[in-house]
Design a protein around this motif. Structure first.
Motif, PDB file in Angstrom:
ATOM      1  N   SER A   1     -44.891  14.942 -18.293  1.00 46.84           N
ATOM      2  CA  SER A   1     -44.198  14.388 -17.140  1.00 46.84           C
ATOM      3  C   SER A   1     -43.818  12.924 -17.390  1.00 46.84           C
ATOM      4  O   SER A   1     -42.711  12.482 -17.064  1.00 46.84           O
ATOM      5  N   ARG A   2     -44.754  12.179 -17.999  1.00 48.11           N
ATOM      6  CA  ARG A   2     -44.468  10.766 -18.307  1.00 48.11           C
ATOM      7  C   ARG A   2     -43.403  10.641 -19.397  1.00 48.11           C
ATOM      8  O   ARG A   2     -42.451   9.882 -19.277  1.00 48.11           O
ATOM      9  N   GLU A   3     -43.540  11.442 -20.461  1.00 46.87           N
ATOM     10  CA  GLU A   3     -42.652  11.303 -21.629  1.00 46.87           C
ATOM     11  C   GLU A   3     -41.244  11.823 -21.374  1.00 46.87           C
ATOM     12  O   GLU A   3     -40.277  11.290 -21.894  1.00 46.87           O
ATOM     13  N   HIS A   4     -41.147  12.904 -20.594  1.00 49.37           N
ATOM     14  CA  HIS A   4     -39.844  13.577 -20.461  1.00 49.37           C
ATOM     15  C   HIS A   4     -39.290  13.562 -19.043  1.00 49.37           C
ATOM     16  O   HIS A   4     -38.312  14.250 -18.760  1.00 49.37           O
ATOM     17  N   LYS A   5     -39.956  12.820 -18.181  1.00 50.57           N
ATOM     18  CA  LYS A   5     -39.498  12.731 -16.778  1.00 50.57           C
ATOM     19  C   LYS A   5     -39.428  14.111 -16.120  1.00 50.57           C
ATOM     20  O   LYS A   5     -38.512  14.409 -15.349  1.00 50.57           O
ATOM     21  N   THR A   6     -40.367  14.961 -16.488  1.00 52.36           N
ATOM     22  CA  THR A   6     -40.452  16.261 -15.832  1.00 52.36           C
ATOM     23  C   THR A   6     -41.349  16.124 -14.608  1.00 52.36           C
ATOM     24  O   THR A   6     -42.082  15.133 -14.473  1.00 52.36           O
ATOM     25  N   LYS A   7     -41.306  17.140 -13.733  1.00 51.78           N
ATOM     26  CA  LYS A   7     -42.101  17.067 -12.511  1.00 51.78           C
ATOM     27  C   LYS A   7     -43.442  17.765 -12.756  1.00 51.78           C
ATOM     28  O   LYS A   7     -43.466  18.933 -13.179  1.00 51.78           O
ATOM     29  N   LEU A   8     -44.522  17.068 -12.492  1.00 50.19           N
ATOM     30  CA  LEU A   8     -45.852  17.647 -12.684  1.00 50.19           C
ATOM     31  C   LEU A   8     -46.149  18.584 -11.505  1.00 50.19           C
ATOM     32  O   LEU A   8     -46.168  18.136 -10.350  1.00 50.19           O
ATOM     33  N   ALA A   9     -46.373  19.866 -11.806  1.00 47.63           N
ATOM     34  CA  ALA A   9     -46.688  20.811 -10.720  1.00 47.63           C
ATOM     35  C   ALA A   9     -48.076  20.492 -10.180  1.00 47.63           C
ATOM     36  O   ALA A   9     -49.018  20.302 -10.956  1.00 47.63           O
ATOM     37  N   LYS A  10     -48.219  20.463  -8.851  1.00 49.63           N
ATOM     38  CA  LYS A  10     -49.562  20.153  -8.312  1.00 49.63           C
ATOM     39  C   LYS A  10     -50.470  21.373  -8.461  1.00 49.63           C
ATOM     40  O   LYS A  10     -51.673  21.259  -8.579  1.00 49.63           O
ATOM     41  N   ASP A  11     -49.847  22.555  -8.508  1.00 49.08           N
ATOM     42  CA  ASP A  11     -50.593  23.779  -8.821  1.00 49.08           C
ATOM     43  C   ASP A  11     -49.619  24.784  -9.439  1.00 49.08           C
ATOM     44  O   ASP A  11     -48.404  24.559  -9.456  1.00 49.08           O
ATOM     45  N   LEU A  12     -50.162  25.892  -9.914  1.00 51.21           N
ATOM     46  CA  LEU A  12     -49.322  26.885 -10.599  1.00 51.21           C
ATOM     47  C   LEU A  12     -48.215  27.397  -9.677  1.00 51.21           C
ATOM     48  O   LEU A  12     -47.070  27.590 -10.104  1.00 51.21           O
ATOM     49  N   ALA A  13     -48.545  27.592  -8.398  1.00 51.57           N
ATOM     50  CA  ALA A  13     -47.587  28.175  -7.441  1.00 51.57           C
ATOM     51  C   ALA A  13     -46.297  27.362  -7.371  1.00 51.57           C
ATOM     52  O   ALA A  13     -45.223  27.926  -7.134  1.00 51.57           O
ATOM     53  N   GLU A  14     -46.397  26.056  -7.618  1.00 57.24           N
ATOM     54  CA  GLU A  14     -45.205  25.215  -7.508  1.00 57.24           C
ATOM     55  C   GLU A  14     -44.135  25.575  -8.545  1.00 57.24           C
ATOM     56  O   GLU A  14     -42.948  25.333  -8.334  1.00 57.24           O
ATOM     57  N   THR A  15     -44.541  26.165  -9.674  1.00 64.04           N
ATOM     58  CA  THR A  15     -43.553  26.548 -10.698  1.00 64.04           C
ATOM     59  C   THR A  15     -42.643  27.667 -10.197  1.00 64.04           C
ATOM     60  O   THR A  15     -41.555  27.874 -10.722  1.00 64.04           O
TER      61      THR A  15
ATOM     62  N   GLU B   1     -33.915  20.098 -13.782  1.00 63.23           N
ATOM     63  CA  GLU B   1     -35.158  19.614 -13.174  1.00 63.23           C
ATOM     64  C   GLU B   1     -36.261  20.569 -13.621  1.00 63.23           C
ATOM     65  O   GLU B   1     -36.245  21.757 -13.268  1.00 63.23           O
ATOM     66  N   VAL B   2     -37.180  20.087 -14.438  1.00 62.31           N
ATOM     67  CA  VAL B   2     -38.213  20.961 -15.001  1.00 62.31           C
ATOM     68  C   VAL B   2     -39.568  20.642 -14.356  1.00 62.31           C
ATOM     69  O   VAL B   2     -40.012  19.491 -14.350  1.00 62.31           O
ATOM     70  N   ILE B   3     -40.197  21.694 -13.816  1.00 62.60           N
ATOM     71  CA  ILE B   3     -41.522  21.539 -13.190  1.00 62.60           C
ATOM     72  C   ILE B   3     -42.540  22.101 -14.187  1.00 62.60           C
ATOM     73  O   ILE B   3     -42.471  23.282 -14.530  1.00 62.60           O
ATOM     74  N   VAL B   4     -43.445  21.251 -14.685  1.00 62.75           N
ATOM     75  CA  VAL B   4     -44.339  21.694 -15.755  1.00 62.75           C
ATOM     76  C   VAL B   4     -45.755  21.963 -15.256  1.00 62.75           C
ATOM     77  O   VAL B   4     -46.290  21.243 -14.420  1.00 62.75           O
ATOM     78  N   TRP B   5     -46.334  23.022 -15.811  1.00 56.78           N
ATOM     79  CA  TRP B   5     -47.740  23.350 -15.544  1.00 56.78           C
ATOM     80  C   TRP B   5     -48.396  23.729 -16.867  1.00 56.78           C
ATOM     81  O   TRP B   5     -47.803  24.432 -17.686  1.00 56.78           O
ATOM     82  N   ASN B   6     -49.602  23.232 -17.082  1.00 55.26           N
ATOM     83  CA  ASN B   6     -50.356  23.607 -18.275  1.00 55.26           C
ATOM     84  C   ASN B   6     -51.822  23.749 -17.904  1.00 55.26           C
ATOM     85  O   ASN B   6     -52.325  23.022 -17.045  1.00 55.26           O
ATOM     86  N   ARG B   7     -52.504  24.731 -18.557  1.00 56.29           N
ATOM     87  CA  ARG B   7     -53.920  24.967 -18.230  1.00 56.29           C
ATOM     88  C   ARG B   7     -54.721  23.669 -18.353  1.00 56.29           C
ATOM     89  O   ARG B   7     -55.483  23.306 -17.466  1.00 56.29           O
ATOM     90  N   THR B   8     -54.523  22.958 -19.468  1.00 56.92           N
ATOM     91  CA  THR B   8     -55.149  21.649 -19.619  1.00 56.92           C
ATOM     92  C   THR B   8     -54.182  20.626 -19.020  1.00 56.92           C
ATOM     93  O   THR B   8     -53.125  20.349 -19.588  1.00 56.92           O
ATOM     94  N   LYS B   9     -54.567  20.095 -17.881  1.00 62.16           N
ATOM     95  CA  LYS B   9     -53.614  19.320 -17.068  1.00 62.16           C
ATOM     96  C   LYS B   9     -53.107  18.054 -17.766  1.00 62.16           C
ATOM     97  O   LYS B   9     -51.955  17.650 -17.583  1.00 62.16           O
ATOM     98  N   GLU B  10     -53.960  17.456 -18.635  1.00 57.20           N
ATOM     99  CA  GLU B  10     -53.565  16.194 -19.277  1.00 57.20           C
ATOM    100  C   GLU B  10     -52.252  16.342 -20.042  1.00 57.20           C
ATOM    101  O   GLU B  10     -51.430  15.435 -20.078  1.00 57.20           O
ATOM    102  N   LYS B  11     -52.049  17.517 -20.648  1.00 62.95           N
ATOM    103  CA  LYS B  11     -50.809  17.722 -21.422  1.00 62.95           C
ATOM    104  C   LYS B  11     -49.598  17.694 -20.499  1.00 62.95           C
ATOM    105  O   LYS B  11     -48.557  17.146 -20.837  1.00 62.95           O
ATOM    106  N   ALA B  12     -49.743  18.301 -19.332  1.00 61.42           N
ATOM    107  CA  ALA B  12     -48.631  18.326 -18.371  1.00 61.42           C
ATOM    108  C   ALA B  12     -48.376  16.908 -17.839  1.00 61.42           C
ATOM    109  O   ALA B  12     -47.227  16.503 -17.653  1.00 61.42           O
ATOM    110  N   GLU B  13     -49.449  16.160 -17.634  1.00 63.64           N
ATOM    111  CA  GLU B  13     -49.289  14.770 -17.161  1.00 63.64           C
ATOM    112  C   GLU B  13     -48.530  13.942 -18.204  1.00 63.64           C
ATOM    113  O   GLU B  13     -47.628  13.180 -17.884  1.00 63.64           O
TER     114      GLU B  13
END
Ligand code: NDP
Length: 289
Positions: free
Chosen positions: A39-53, A24-36
């Motif tokens: 999340s769509r392409e690899h079924k990863t979990k989009l972190a709502k903020d950095l702390a969630e990682t 289960e991978v929780i992803v965070w990226n400075r530019t949020k669009e990449k993380a979004e």
């Protein structure tokens, strides 16, 4: 296992995708669009903020330099959990890594430096070579995770040694690219066809990854793709040079290589590929390839 992945750049994006095949991978990226998109392409979990990682059993950073890693560590320090393993896959600075590891250890978080080699194609095909610095036990934990991203995973030594060997090996490559380009340009100026010069080089003792793989496409076919940013390569050679200074070592060729790459970076700019240094060599001689 839950993995927090920070930094979905050219390398991090495909690496996090491979990890998602088993974890289960929780992803965070400075530019949020990449993380979004991830999340769509690899079924990863989009972190709502950095702390969630920090909810991960493992946190992985894949950022440009140790400076950005340190900034992220600062921000996450209040949230990290005892027993977590922090894997820094950035090509970083061993001195900074050792300090980062101490700060995390105070929170009960283990740290390994785990830079990679093999370029974007290696990250995409999960064939990276990964060099790890840290305790034997932490190396084994990291290997169990990173086996999804790489083929060859080597325990180099204590914390910082992965980062050290990474910048040293990239410095070897930098110097090789430079001297090979210089000599090939001379061959051309002497009236020798570049293809012939490369064929002889590759059949003899001047052979290298630069002469076999990196330079022919650029110099003969005129294709100059962006494979590895010159800015990253320059950073690696500067770290290697600083390690030499620290040891009071005599490393004249390393120092010169660093100066040449920094000058080339100023000339070519942030978005140039590292093999474009060959263009600077031609310019220094008032010519083109
Ligand atoms: P990229 O420039 O493609 O990606 C950098 C990543 O770091 C992006 O996710 C970027 O976010 C993020 N980032 C940059 N600045 C910050 C910041 N201040 N705070 C938070 N996030 C930030 O780099 P690469 O993936 O190419 O390289 C990453 C590391 O891997 C480097 O250390 C490099 O030397 C090494 N490496 C690279 C190889 C390659 O071929 N590219 C090969 C082997 C090692 P954003 O999307 O918002 O810009």
């Amino acid at each position: 296992m839950r993995i927090g992945f920070i930094g979905l750049g050219a390398m991090g994006y495909p690496m996090a995708g491979h990890l998602a095949k088993e974890h289960e991978v929780i992803v965070w990226n400075r530019t949020k669009e990449k993380a979004e998109r991830h999340s769509r392409e690899h079924k990863t979990k989009l972190a709502k903020d950095l702390a969630e990682t920090a909810a991960g059993d493992v946190i992985i950073t894949m950022l440009p330099t140790s400076r950005e890693v340190d900034e992220i560590v600062d921000q996450l320090l209040p949230d990290v959990r005892k027993g977590t393993l922090w894997i820094d896959a950035t090509s970083g600075d061993p001195n900074v890594s050792r300090e980062t590891a101490k700060r995390l250890a105070a929170k009960g978080v283990a740290f390994v430096d785990a830079p990679v080699t093999g370029a974007v194609v290696g990250a995409t095909n999960a064939t990276l070579t990964i060099m790890i610095g840290g305790s034997k036990e932490d190396f084994e934990r990291a290997r169990e995770v990173l086996r999804l991203c790489g083929k060859t995973i080597i325990h180099v030594g204590d914390i910082g040694s992965g980062h050290a060997i990474k910048v040293l090996t990239n410095s070897i490559m930098g110097a090789t690219v430079w001297i090979t380009s210089e000599c090939l340009l001379l061959a051309k100026q002497l009236g020798i066809d570049l293809k012939t010069a490369l064929a002889v080089t590759n059949a003899g003792s001047g052979r290298s990854n630069a002469s076999e793989n990196l330079l022919p496409m650029r110099l003969v076919e005129g294709k100059w793709p962006l494979i590895f940013k010159l800015a990253h390569h320059d950073k690696d050679i500067r770290i290697a040079t600083s390690l030499g200074h620290q040891l009071h070592a005599s490393t004249p060729l390393l120092a010169l290589t660093s100066q040449l790459f920094t000058a080339a970076l100023h000339e070519l700019g942030d978005q140039a590929d590292y093999i474009e240094v060959a263009k600077i060599i031609a310019r220094m001689n008032g010519t083109e390839w």
